[in-house]
Each structure stands twice: as structure tokens, then as C-alpha cells.
Write a protein that holds these residues in place. Structure first.
Motif, short mmCIF file in Angstrom:
data_model
loop_
_atom_site.label_atom_id
_atom_site.label_comp_id
_atom_site.label_asym_id
_atom_site.label_seq_id
_atom_site.Cartn_x
_atom_site.Cartn_y
_atom_site.Cartn_z
N ASN A 73 0.81 -1.23 0.00
CA ASN A 73 0.00 0.00 0.00
C ASN A 73 0.84 1.27 0.00
OD1 ASN A 73 -1.92 -1.97 0.38
ND2 ASN A 73 -2.48 -1.32 2.43
N HIS B 146 -1.95 4.66 -0.04
CA HIS B 146 -3.32 4.15 -0.18
C HIS B 146 -3.69 3.18 0.93
CE1 HIS B 146 -4.12 5.83 -4.20
NE2 HIS B 146 -2.84 5.65 -4.42
N SER B 147 -4.99 2.86 0.98
CA SER B 147 -5.47 1.90 1.98
C SER B 147 -5.58 0.49 1.40
CB SER B 147 -6.83 2.35 2.52
OG SER B 147 -7.79 2.38 1.48
N ASN B 148 -5.26 0.33 0.12
CA ASN B 148 -5.24 -0.98 -0.51
C ASN B 148 -4.05 -1.01 -1.47
OD1 ASN B 148 -5.97 -3.55 -1.43
ND2 ASN B 148 -8.15 -3.04 -1.53
N SER C 260 -4.94 2.81 -7.17
CA SER C 260 -5.03 1.73 -6.20
C SER C 260 -6.34 0.98 -6.31
CB SER C 260 -4.89 2.32 -4.80
OG SER C 260 -5.18 1.37 -3.81
N TYR C 261 -6.34 -0.21 -5.71
CA TYR C 261 -7.56 -1.00 -5.58
C TYR C 261 -8.50 -0.42 -4.54
CZ TYR C 261 -6.18 -4.82 -8.64
OH TYR C 261 -5.85 -5.58 -9.73
N ASP C 262 -8.12 0.65 -3.85
CA ASP C 262 -9.06 1.33 -2.95
C ASP C 262 -9.94 2.31 -3.73
OD1 ASP C 262 -7.44 3.55 -3.44
OD2 ASP C 262 -6.68 3.69 -1.39
N THR D 176 -9.09 4.82 -5.71
CA THR D 176 -8.64 6.20 -5.80
C THR D 176 -7.39 6.29 -6.66
OG1 THR D 176 -7.22 6.07 -3.83
CG2 THR D 176 -9.51 6.77 -3.49
N ARG E 88 -6.65 14.22 -5.11
CA ARG E 88 -7.15 12.86 -4.88
C ARG E 88 -8.40 12.68 -5.71
NH1 ARG E 88 -10.76 10.54 -0.90
NH2 ARG E 88 -10.18 8.40 -0.53
N VAL F 145 -11.57 9.97 -6.66
CA VAL F 145 -12.27 8.80 -6.16
C VAL F 145 -13.25 8.35 -7.22
CG1 VAL F 145 -13.80 7.92 -4.36
CG2 VAL F 145 -12.09 9.64 -3.79
#
Length: 91
Positions: free
Chosen positions: A27, A46-48, A67-69, A71, A85, A87
Motif C-alpha cells: 500500500n 493508499h489503503s489498498n 489503487s484497488y481502494d 482512488t 485525490r 475517487v
């Protein structure tokens, strides 16, 4: 030799060829100095996991991570500052 202990999913060389950006399952986005053969900065991006990284092609002042989060983020590399950022909206 550069040793990495996680899967790298995205990689991008800076336009001047001195730096490498990697993103993967930890991440984070790591910026590597290819002359010294070591990571000199880690962005907790990122968170993922990070699927793609890309330097801006002309001067390399910006770096984009995806990322897979769901974003995508744009960083100003001179300051390692998050500029924007994005989304993806869920349908």
C-alpha cells in the motif's frame, strides 16, 4: 542489488533516469535512487494495494498512483505533497 520483500505491481522510471517509483501490495509508493541503489522515500499512499504508478513524462515533477481502494492520487515530488485525490464513484 535492490531487494524488495513485497510484490511490486506498478513501476515507473523518472524522465531523467535517476529515480524509480514502485507501488505494490504493501500500500505504499517507494521512490528509489538508482545511483545509490536504495529507497530514499516511502509515501504511505493508499489503503489498498497500488496497481499503477507513473511519473509525469516531461520533467518528472508529478507522480500519479492508482489503487484497488478505488482512488488515484497526484503527488508533487519536490515536496512529496499530495496535490489531488480522485475517487471513483460506485454505481
Amino acid at each position: 542489488m535492490i531487494l524488495i520483500h513485497f510484490k511490486v505491481l506498478g513501476i515507473s522510471f523518472s524522465p531523467n533516469g535517476y529515480h524509480l517509483a514502485t507501488g505494490g501490495e504493501d500500500n505504499t509508493c517507494r521512490i528509489w535512487d538508482l545511483r545509490k541503489k536504495k529507497s530514499f522515500y516511502t509515501i504511505p499512499a493508499h489503503s489498498n494495494l497500488i496497481s499503477q504508478v507513473k511519473f509525469e513524462p516531461h520533467e518528472g515533477y508529478f507522480l500519479v498512483t492508482a489503487s484497488y481502494d478505488m482512488t488515484a492520487k497526484v503527488y508533487i515530488l519536490f515536496y512529496f505533497y499530495l496535490k489531488q485525490r480522485f475517487v471513483q464513484e460506485k454505481f
